[in-house]
Design a protein around this motif. Structure first.
Motif, PDB file in Angstrom:
ATOM      1  N   ILE A   1       3.369   2.463   1.351  1.00  0.00           N
ATOM      2  CA  ILE A   1       1.756   3.420   1.548  1.00  0.00           C
ATOM      3  C   ILE A   1       1.276   4.011  -0.097  1.00  0.00           C
ATOM      4  N   THR A   2       1.852   3.928  -1.154  1.00  0.00           N
ATOM      5  CA  THR A   2       1.468   4.008  -1.863  1.00  0.00           C
ATOM      6  C   THR A   2       0.443   2.844  -2.192  1.00  0.00           C
TER       7      THR A   2
ATOM      8  N   ARG B   1      -2.641   3.389  -0.018  1.00  0.00           N
ATOM      9  CA  ARG B   1      -3.611   4.960  -0.685  1.00  0.00           C
ATOM     10  C   ARG B   1      -4.211   4.395  -1.464  1.00  0.00           C
ATOM     11  N   HIS B   2      -3.203   3.345  -2.766  1.00  0.00           N
ATOM     12  CA  HIS B   2      -4.853   2.603  -3.824  1.00  0.00           C
ATOM     13  C   HIS B   2      -5.464   1.977  -3.190  1.00  0.00           C
TER      14      HIS B   2
ATOM     15  N   LEU C   1      -6.948   2.255  -0.074  1.00  0.00           N
ATOM     16  CA  LEU C   1      -8.352   3.892   0.341  1.00  0.00           C
ATOM     17  C   LEU C   1      -9.207   3.879  -1.104  1.00  0.00           C
ATOM     18  N   SER C   2      -7.957   4.713  -2.268  1.00  0.00           N
ATOM     19  CA  SER C   2      -9.373   5.001  -2.619  1.00  0.00           C
ATOM     20  C   SER C   2     -10.038   4.417  -3.705  1.00  0.00           C
TER      21      SER C   2
ATOM     22  N   SER D   1     -11.693   7.372   3.286  1.00  0.00           N
ATOM     23  CA  SER D   1     -11.102   7.949   4.174  1.00  0.00           C
ATOM     24  C   SER D   1      -9.903   7.145   5.030  1.00  0.00           C
ATOM     25  N   PRO D   2      -8.814   7.174   5.328  1.00  0.00           N
ATOM     26  CA  PRO D   2      -8.244   6.801   6.381  1.00  0.00           C
ATOM     27  C   PRO D   2      -9.036   6.580   7.063  1.00  0.00           C
TER      28      PRO D   2
ATOM     29  N   SER E   1      -2.537   6.973  10.557  1.00  0.00           N
ATOM     30  CA  SER E   1      -1.827   8.302  10.324  1.00  0.00           C
ATOM     31  C   SER E   1      -0.524   8.230   9.917  1.00  0.00           C
TER      32      SER E   1
ATOM     33  N   LEU F   1       0.263   6.244   6.858  1.00  0.00           N
ATOM     34  CA  LEU F   1       0.832   6.856   5.715  1.00  0.00           C
ATOM     35  C   LEU F   1       1.360   8.493   5.574  1.00  0.00           C
ATOM     36  N   SER F   2       2.027   8.502   6.409  1.00  0.00           N
ATOM     37  CA  SER F   2       3.100   9.887   7.031  1.00  0.00           C
ATOM     38  C   SER F   2       4.446   8.981   6.875  1.00  0.00           C
TER      39      SER F   2
END
Length: 119
Positions: free
Chosen positions: A6-7, A10-11, A13-14, A19-20, A35, A38-39
């Protein structure tokens, strides 16, 4: 593995400023899948991971799965790749042998425009 994945997700995506939802659209998965991942509700499938690797070649498979390697992956290792040169050298080498049929510009918001210089 799931939390580290997940980390790293997210990296990604950044890094690409997505956006997701846009990321899900880019790799061709339902937005709800992003969703749930990521959750922490669901774990990534092999198909999901392969879609990321196919769409974003800078993402190293081992980095994504295990955190080994680097992101973005180092493209300098292949000096003959046109992606490592500057645009003027790519343009001159392409223009010497080929005619441009279409140019597609992709915007950060997920939209794009297509230009046909010969029409």
């Amino acid at each position: 593995m799931n939390i580290d994945f997940i980390t790293r997700l997210r990296h990604i995506l950044s890094h690409y400023a997505l956006s997701p939802s846009l990321f899900a659209d880019q790799i061709g998965v339902p937005r709800s899948s992003m969703s749930h991942l990521l959750s922490g509700r669901n774990k990534p499938s092999l198909d999901f991971v392969l879609k990321i690797i196919d769409k974003f070649p800078d993402v190293d498979l081992y980095w994504l799965l295990k955190g080994r390697g680097s992101f973005p992956s180092k493209m300098e290792s292949n000096p003959s790749s046109p992606l490592t040169g500057d645009l003027s050298s790519i343009k001159s080498s392409v223009m010497d042998t080929k005619k441009i049929d279409r140019v597609i510009v992709f915007y950060e918001d997920g939209t794009f425009e297509s230009y046909n210089p010969s029409k």
